[in-house]
Enzyme design. Sequence first.
Site, mmCIF file in Angstrom:
data_model
loop_
_atom_site.group_PDB
_atom_site.id
_atom_site.type_symbol
_atom_site.label_atom_id
_atom_site.label_comp_id
_atom_site.label_asym_id
_atom_site.label_seq_id
_atom_site.Cartn_x
_atom_site.Cartn_y
_atom_site.Cartn_z
ATOM 1 N N TYR A 283 0.672 -1.143 0.033
ATOM 2 C CA TYR A 283 -0.053 -0.070 -0.049
ATOM 3 C C TYR A 283 0.637 1.367 0.016
ATOM 4 C CZ TYR A 283 -4.121 2.815 1.592
ATOM 5 O OH TYR A 283 -5.266 3.748 1.672
ATOM 6 N N GLY B 193 6.564 0.396 10.576
ATOM 7 C CA GLY B 193 5.403 0.304 9.480
ATOM 8 C C GLY B 193 5.358 -0.892 8.826
ATOM 9 N N THR C 1 4.227 -2.352 13.980
ATOM 10 C CA THR C 1 2.901 -2.012 13.453
ATOM 11 C C THR C 1 2.035 -1.593 14.678
ATOM 12 O OG1 THR C 1 1.056 -2.230 12.003
ATOM 13 C CG2 THR C 1 1.701 -4.003 13.102
ATOM 14 N N GLN D 85 -3.451 -5.598 10.609
ATOM 15 C CA GLN D 85 -2.302 -5.883 9.767
ATOM 16 C C GLN D 85 -1.303 -6.985 10.360
ATOM 17 O OE1 GLN D 85 -0.598 -1.932 9.018
ATOM 18 N NE2 GLN D 85 -1.325 -2.034 6.801
ATOM 19 N N CYS E 208 -5.599 12.151 -4.776
ATOM 20 C CA CYS E 208 -4.141 11.833 -4.830
ATOM 21 C C CYS E 208 -3.522 11.635 -5.877
ATOM 22 C CB CYS E 208 -3.870 10.830 -4.024
ATOM 23 S SG CYS E 208 -4.375 10.887 -2.113
#
Length: 415
Positions: A161, A200, A221, A226, A387
């Site tokens: 992502y 992350g 994280t 996730q 975006c």
Amino acid sequence: MTQLASARWPGIARAPRTPLRARIARAILRPAVNQVPVRLTFADGRTWGAGGGDSPEMRVVRPKAFFARLGADTKIGFGEAYMAGDWTTGAGTDLADLLEPFAARMATIVPVPLQKLRGFVDKKLPHHQRNSVHGSRKNIEAHYDLSNDLFAEFLDPSMTYSSAWFESAEQDLEAAQMRKIDAILDDADVGPGTRVLEIGSGWGALAIRAARRGAKVTTITLSSEQAAFARRRFAEAGVDVDLQLVDYREVTGEYDAIVSVEMIEAVGEEYWATYFATIDKLLAPGGHVAIQAITMAHHRYLATRNSYGWIQKYIFPGGLIPSLEAIDRTLHEHTSLTVTNRRSLGRHYARTLREWRDNFDASWETIKTQGFDETFRRMWEFYLAYCEAGFRTGYLDVFQLSIAHRPLPNDEGFG
């Protein structure tokens, strides 16, 4: 809008009642949009804008509600009006194509005298979105814990992502994501035996790639969704990765390489110094840092750093995009680190976002069975197209930054 949807989207269900502000918004928008090569069309046949018949069309469905939202909060109201269906694209117009001319004129579309008044109308980041240890966890959960199944419907099979790095027009998204990850790992000099910290985790793709190089990987994280997904992937891939559900400020140890992909945007300006000082403290002598960071021009960062916008309200709570200059200054003032190399991937992000949006649209019938409604669909479409337009025009960029400890005076030949 149904009663259930009204409860879920209270700010969208009813337009604000601010007739004076609505009239002001209307008076400001018309001359502004008449400088832009688009068409604003109204049900009564009126048309605004400098675009001809083949230019992108913005169709205003409910003018009263549209101008009311715009007048109540320009930075948030435009996106909310799209979510509510107060405006939409005309037939044959792609949303990103419509938003691109506005993105290209972001700094100039509002007259300079009125720009001086932004301090009176801009809202500051709400206190509950501050990126304290507790606040960061809530902010991350608000986006990344939406649903693993949702993200799986529009991301590539690697579940990456962030911006890809395409080698050619023919290369598919998954291969381009692996190319991006390999570049980050190469920049951080990751190989057999390297002690790697990833700040992350995402859904685990980078950690798996690093572990397969023979590195000893720790990844962190704040997203429990996730984390659960990544742990399953590590087991399926047969790699040994230490995944920790902790804040970056809570990490201890020493690492030869520290990597972080599009994480700094979620840190918040108030904590940039802490973020980079933590990296500095954890990095072993001679170690390497590689981060991927979305950026904007420094003058735009200065103009927007104290305001609260649509993206922060609906997509990334607590987020703020830095400039390269702001990163350099923070490193210089708070760490012994410096940027040694940078690589722009901005045009690659525009393509990445377009592929995500195409996937999202194609998968909507499946996505909506997960409990997401039409307002969510329009919100997500606006986010991805907004975006994409920013990266197309260069209003936004994304860089892979190589960072290392600054050389000591002896290393430079001074004494």
